[in-house]
Every structure is written in structure tokens, then in C-alpha cells.
Motif scaffolding. Structure first.
Motif, short mmCIF file in Angstrom:
data_model
loop_
_atom_site.label_atom_id
_atom_site.label_comp_id
_atom_site.label_asym_id
_atom_site.label_seq_id
_atom_site.Cartn_x
_atom_site.Cartn_y
_atom_site.Cartn_z
N LEU A 93 1.26 -0.95 0.29
CA LEU A 93 0.24 0.04 0.26
C LEU A 93 1.15 1.35 -0.12
CD1 LEU A 93 -2.72 -0.94 2.65
CD2 LEU A 93 -2.90 -0.29 -0.27
N GLN A 94 1.45 1.26 0.55
CA GLN A 94 2.71 2.07 0.89
C GLN A 94 3.73 2.57 -1.55
OE1 GLN A 94 5.20 0.92 3.65
NE2 GLN A 94 3.69 2.25 5.75
N ASP A 95 3.59 1.52 -1.28
CA ASP A 95 4.35 1.41 -2.24
C ASP A 95 3.29 2.10 -4.12
OD1 ASP A 95 6.93 0.56 -1.89
OD2 ASP A 95 6.68 -1.66 -2.25
N ILE A 96 1.77 1.64 -3.72
CA ILE A 96 1.09 2.30 -4.79
C ILE A 96 0.15 3.49 -4.35
CG2 ILE A 96 0.45 -0.38 -5.44
CD1 ILE A 96 -1.94 0.19 -3.42
N ASN A 97 0.54 3.79 -2.98
CA ASN A 97 0.39 4.81 -2.61
C ASN A 97 -1.64 5.57 -3.25
OD1 ASN A 97 1.19 7.78 -1.62
ND2 ASN A 97 1.60 8.36 -4.12
N SER A 98 -1.86 5.09 -3.28
CA SER A 98 -3.31 5.58 -3.59
C SER A 98 -4.21 5.59 -2.39
CB SER A 98 -3.89 3.75 -4.38
OG SER A 98 -4.51 3.56 -3.49
N GLN A 99 -5.24 6.74 -3.45
CA GLN A 99 -6.29 7.75 -2.24
C GLN A 99 -7.40 7.07 -2.02
OE1 GLN A 99 -4.52 10.21 -1.32
NE2 GLN A 99 -2.51 9.51 -2.22
N TYR A 100 -7.76 5.54 -2.39
CA TYR A 100 -9.07 4.94 -2.58
C TYR A 100 -9.25 4.57 -0.57
CZ TYR A 100 -6.79 1.47 -5.51
OH TYR A 100 -6.31 0.89 -6.51
N THR A 101 -9.69 4.14 -0.15
CA THR A 101 -10.33 2.83 0.34
C THR A 101 -9.33 1.56 0.37
OG1 THR A 101 -11.80 3.99 0.85
CG2 THR A 101 -11.55 2.11 2.23
N HIS A 102 -8.61 0.92 1.29
CA HIS A 102 -8.58 -0.33 1.32
C HIS A 102 -8.49 -1.10 2.27
CE1 HIS A 102 -6.06 -0.89 -2.27
NE2 HIS A 102 -5.56 1.56 -2.54
N LEU A 103 -9.35 -2.29 2.03
CA LEU A 103 -9.78 -3.06 3.37
C LEU A 103 -8.93 -4.46 2.49
CD1 LEU A 103 -13.00 -2.84 3.00
CD2 LEU A 103 -11.71 -1.52 4.52
N ILE A 104 -8.21 -5.41 4.22
CA ILE A 104 -8.35 -6.79 3.91
C ILE A 104 -9.00 -7.21 4.38
CG2 ILE A 104 -6.71 -6.33 6.13
CD1 ILE A 104 -4.52 -8.03 4.68
N ASP A 105 -9.32 -8.57 3.57
CA ASP A 105 -9.19 -10.48 3.83
C ASP A 105 -8.51 -11.09 4.47
OD1 ASP A 105 -10.77 -12.17 3.90
OD2 ASP A 105 -13.12 -11.94 3.53
N PRO A 106 -8.31 -11.27 4.57
CA PRO A 106 -6.34 -12.03 5.41
C PRO A 106 -6.87 -13.74 5.35
CG PRO A 106 -7.72 -11.38 7.76
CD PRO A 106 -8.09 -10.73 6.33
N HIS A 107 -8.23 -14.39 5.40
CA HIS A 107 -8.21 -15.86 4.46
C HIS A 107 -8.16 -15.96 2.91
CE1 HIS A 107 -10.60 -14.30 8.32
NE2 HIS A 107 -10.16 -15.11 8.53
N GLY A 108 -7.64 -15.23 2.55
CA GLY A 108 -7.25 -15.83 1.17
C GLY A 108 -8.27 -16.22 0.52
N PHE A 109 -8.71 -16.69 -0.90
CA PHE A 109 -8.94 -17.59 -1.22
C PHE A 109 -10.28 -18.43 -0.86
CE2 PHE A 109 -6.41 -16.77 -4.93
CZ PHE A 109 -7.59 -15.47 -5.76
N ASP A 110 -10.08 -18.65 0.42
CA ASP A 110 -11.08 -19.51 1.69
C ASP A 110 -11.73 -18.46 2.28
OD1 ASP A 110 -10.10 -21.81 1.30
OD2 ASP A 110 -8.04 -21.34 2.46
N SER A 111 -11.86 -17.19 1.67
CA SER A 111 -12.67 -16.19 2.70
C SER A 111 -14.50 -16.46 2.52
CB SER A 111 -12.18 -14.91 1.94
OG SER A 111 -13.39 -14.01 1.94
#
Length: 153
Positions: A93-111
């Protein structure tokens, strides 16, 4: 881009244009939990991605430009990462420097969320209206840009 077809998941069925998405809440990198319903009344692009996905990262400059061009007209982007490593996600996220909202679902494809929406590859994008109705699904930002002009008149 699919405006009439559906995303199909073998266990959970189809995500069809015209159907309403259920609300969900996920952790952000800096603001605690954020819900889809927090964006009610806006056109929202939900973009499923991961920090390790090169195709996803190729979309970032276009997503940033799309957000910049349309945000003041009632458009939002929610990047939903399926990274299982939170630190790696935050670094990206720090590398891509986007201004929109970012969320994480840490279960990967098992989410549960990924399965509920029938996502079986990334990037995958779902465009919804202000009430949560699916307007289209696609895999590329350029496809969304074409549609936004008609939805944000």
C-alpha cells in the motif's frame, strides 16, 4: 466485462447484475473496520486484489486515475485485498500510494466474502450503485471507465 452474465461460484451460486450485495465489514490499514454500507449513495467499485498479484498491480495506475477523475462526482473505490500477510499488504500500500479505501480479508481465497461473491481469480471488480445493486463485473479498469460516464451523468 459482464453486464448480463454472472460470476459463478460452485458452492455459493451466482453474482448477477441487478442483484444487491450484502453488507460487509473489513479492517482497513489505518481506520479500523469499514463497511460497504459506509458508502451508501455512491457508485462504488469493489476491486479484489492481492499485493503478490502482478495483474492486480498493473491496474493500480488506472485505478488511481479513475478515482482522481470521478471521486468528486460520487464515485468511490474499495480495494479488498486477499493477502494473508498483513505486513506485506501494508508495505505494498505504501508503494502504490493510492488515495482510495483499502481493506483486507486475510483469509485469501478461503474467505467467506470471496466465496459469497463467486470470486475465483483476481483482479476482479464489481461496480455497484448507491443502493448496493450490481451494475457490472469485470477484470479491467478500462471497462469500468467506459461505464462510469453513463452512471455518473
Amino acid at each position: 466485462c459482464k453486464d448480463e452474465e454472472a460470476i459463478v461460484h460452485p458452492q455459493y451460486g451466482e453474482l448477477k447484475v441487478g442483484q444487491y450485495l450484502e453488507d460487509f465489514s473489513l479492517d482497513s490499514h489505518d481506520a479500523g473496520q469499514i463497511s460497504l454500507s459506509d458508502f451508501q449513495g455512491k457508485i462504488v467499485l469493489i476491486e479484489f486484489w492481492a499485493s503478490w498479484c502482478s495483474y492486480c498491480l498493473d491496474e493500480v495506475p488506472e485505478l488511481n486515475a479513475l478515482y482522481k477523475d470521478y471521486n468528486d462526482r460520487g464515485f468511490e473505490i474499495i480495494g479488498v485485498s486477499i493477502d494473508t500477510n498483513r505486513e506485506q499488504w501494508i508495505e505494498k500500500l505504501q508503494d502504490i500510494n493510492s488515495q482510495y479505501t483499502h481493506l483486507i480479508d486475510p483469509h485469501g481465497f478461503d474467505s467467506n466474502l470471496i466465496n459469497r461473491y463467486g470470486i475465483n481469480s483476481i483482479p476482479q471488480m464489481i461496480l455497484i450503485d448507491g443502493q448496493g445493486k450490481v451494475l457490472m463485473t469485470c477484470t479491467r479498469t478500462a471497462q469500468v471507465k467506459k461505464a462510469l460516464e453513463s452512471y455518473l451523468k
